[in-house]
Motif scaffolding. Structure first.
Motif, PDB file in Angstrom:
ATOM      1  N   ALA A   1       0.742  -1.404   0.237  1.00 17.10           N
ATOM      2  CA  ALA A   1      -0.198   0.101  -0.413  1.00 17.10           C
ATOM      3  C   ALA A   1       0.961   1.309   0.501  1.00 17.10           C
ATOM      4  CB  ALA A   1      -0.712   0.180   1.292  1.00 17.10           C
ATOM      5  N   VAL A   2       0.995   2.193  -0.708  1.00 18.65           N
ATOM      6  CA  VAL A   2       1.204   3.392  -0.271  1.00 18.65           C
ATOM      7  C   VAL A   2      -0.163   4.741   0.057  1.00 18.65           C
ATOM      8  CG1 VAL A   2       2.142   5.396  -1.843  1.00 18.65           C
ATOM      9  CG2 VAL A   2       2.554   2.786  -2.146  1.00 18.65           C
ATOM     10  N   ILE A   3       0.345   5.290   0.545  1.00 25.26           N
ATOM     11  CA  ILE A   3      -0.092   6.499   2.023  1.00 25.26           C
ATOM     12  C   ILE A   3       0.453   7.818   1.089  1.00 25.26           C
ATOM     13  CG2 ILE A   3      -0.884   7.514   3.502  1.00 25.26           C
ATOM     14  CD1 ILE A   3      -0.029   4.953   5.077  1.00 25.26           C
ATOM     15  N   GLU A   4       0.007   9.016   0.083  1.00 27.47           N
ATOM     16  CA  GLU A   4       0.237   9.912  -0.129  1.00 27.47           C
ATOM     17  C   GLU A   4      -0.306  10.669   1.111  1.00 27.47           C
ATOM     18  OE1 GLU A   4       2.360   9.640  -2.336  1.00 27.47           O
ATOM     19  OE2 GLU A   4       1.847   8.285  -3.515  1.00 27.47           O
ATOM     20  N   ALA A   5       0.648  11.182   1.782  1.00 28.71           N
ATOM     21  CA  ALA A   5       0.495  12.530   2.787  1.00 28.71           C
ATOM     22  C   ALA A   5       1.803  13.872   2.579  1.00 28.71           C
ATOM     23  CB  ALA A   5       0.098  11.926   4.119  1.00 28.71           C
TER      24      ALA A   5
ATOM     25  N   PRO B   1      -0.156  -3.062   9.896  1.00 29.16           N
ATOM     26  CA  PRO B   1       0.786  -2.458  10.098  1.00 29.16           C
ATOM     27  C   PRO B   1      -0.444  -1.315  10.977  1.00 29.16           C
ATOM     28  CG  PRO B   1       1.739  -2.552   8.276  1.00 29.16           C
ATOM     29  CD  PRO B   1      -0.223  -3.507   8.293  1.00 29.16           C
ATOM     30  N   ASP B   2      -0.024  -0.531  11.661  1.00 24.37           N
ATOM     31  CA  ASP B   2      -0.561   0.464  12.495  1.00 24.37           C
ATOM     32  C   ASP B   2      -1.307   1.839  11.515  1.00 24.37           C
ATOM     33  OD1 ASP B   2      -2.252   1.651  15.243  1.00 24.37           O
ATOM     34  OD2 ASP B   2      -0.845   3.255  14.693  1.00 24.37           O
ATOM     35  N   ILE B   3      -0.290   1.976  10.458  1.00 31.25           N
ATOM     36  CA  ILE B   3      -0.546   3.519   9.552  1.00 31.25           C
ATOM     37  C   ILE B   3      -1.857   3.303   8.688  1.00 31.25           C
ATOM     38  CG2 ILE B   3       0.954   2.401   8.168  1.00 31.25           C
ATOM     39  CD1 ILE B   3       0.768   6.760   9.093  1.00 31.25           C
ATOM     40  N   LEU B   4      -1.874   1.663   8.242  1.00 29.94           N
ATOM     41  CA  LEU B   4      -2.993   1.272   7.459  1.00 29.94           C
ATOM     42  C   LEU B   4      -4.326   1.206   8.357  1.00 29.94           C
ATOM     43  CD1 LEU B   4      -1.544  -1.528   5.729  1.00 29.94           C
ATOM     44  CD2 LEU B   4      -2.036   1.184   5.076  1.00 29.94           C
ATOM     45  N   ARG B   5      -4.566   1.352   9.473  1.00 29.21           N
ATOM     46  CA  ARG B   5      -5.920   1.178  10.425  1.00 29.21           C
ATOM     47  C   ARG B   5      -6.628   2.241  10.716  1.00 29.21           C
ATOM     48  NH1 ARG B   5      -6.375  -3.570  13.928  1.00 29.21           N
ATOM     49  NH2 ARG B   5      -4.486  -4.087  14.185  1.00 29.21           N
ATOM     50  N   PRO B   6      -7.810   3.112   9.931  1.00 24.27           N
ATOM     51  CA  PRO B   6      -8.598   4.506  10.303  1.00 24.27           C
ATOM     52  C   PRO B   6      -8.895   4.959  12.145  1.00 24.27           C
ATOM     53  CG  PRO B   6      -9.608   2.247   9.355  1.00 24.27           C
ATOM     54  CD  PRO B   6      -8.847   1.763   9.478  1.00 24.27           C
ATOM     55  N   HIS B   7      -8.456   6.130  11.866  1.00 25.23           N
ATOM     56  CA  HIS B   7      -8.632   6.205  13.920  1.00 25.23           C
ATOM     57  C   HIS B   7     -10.205   6.516  13.542  1.00 25.23           C
ATOM     58  CE1 HIS B   7      -4.391   7.071  14.466  1.00 25.23           C
ATOM     59  NE2 HIS B   7      -3.908   8.013  13.055  1.00 25.23           N
TER      60      HIS B   7
END
Length: 161
Positions: A74-78, A115-121
């Motif tokens: 996955a890629v997160i664009e931020a 991964p924690d970064i992929l879990r939505p808040h």
């Protein structure tokens, strides 16, 4: 079910000059322990690769080869681009954070179910639900009937109840 002890890990530095096999072996053993903890308690772990002694390029390449690539990415664009890549070992993820103009910002190996970064808040989930409700309210399409609105037939006689 695969047990953590069933996972063979070793560093192959035979083809590389200046490869620190003891560093790779130590990282792989740390991953093995963390994967065992994850299996036992679902407790995640993170290894910050930037906090380790500076790896030579050959050592870095050998570690990447030892972990290889799995099926998920996955890629997160931020503000910082985050690339998440599963390794060949389920539950072991390689995360790379890059930004302009300096390039690499951080690099981690995360041992987790996801991964924690992929879990939505929770706030993001609520905002998404609100946007979906607004889109549905503005939609000219009639919603499909609910289960309660659908007539049931008696299968044995073919009659309405």
């Amino acid at each position: 079910m695969i047990e953590a002890g069933d996972i063979p890990v070793r560093a192959d530095c035979s083809r590389r000059q200046s490869c620190d096999s003891s560093l790779i072996d130590g990282i792989l053993r740390e991953i093995r322990l963390a994967l065992g903890r994850l299996i036992e308690s679902e407790r995640p772990s993170v290894i910050d690769l930037r906090s380790l002694p500076r790896m030579r390029p050959a050592t870095y390449r050998s570690l990447k080869e030892a972990l290889s690539t799995g099926e998920v990415s996955a890629v997160i664009e931020a503000e910082v681009r985050i690339t998440v890549r599963e390794t060949r070992y389920p539950g072991v993820w390689w995360l790379t954070h890059t930004g302009e103009p300096d390039g690499l910002v951080a690099e981690f190996i995360e041992i987790a179910l996801i991964p924690d970064i992929l879990r939505p808040h929770a706030a993001d989930l609520r905002a998404g639900l609100k946007r979906l409700d607004q889109a549905l309210a503005a939609s000219p399409v009639e919603p499909p009937p609910t289960h309660a609105d659908t007539p049931r037939t008696n299968r044995t006689e073919g009659k309405q109840p």
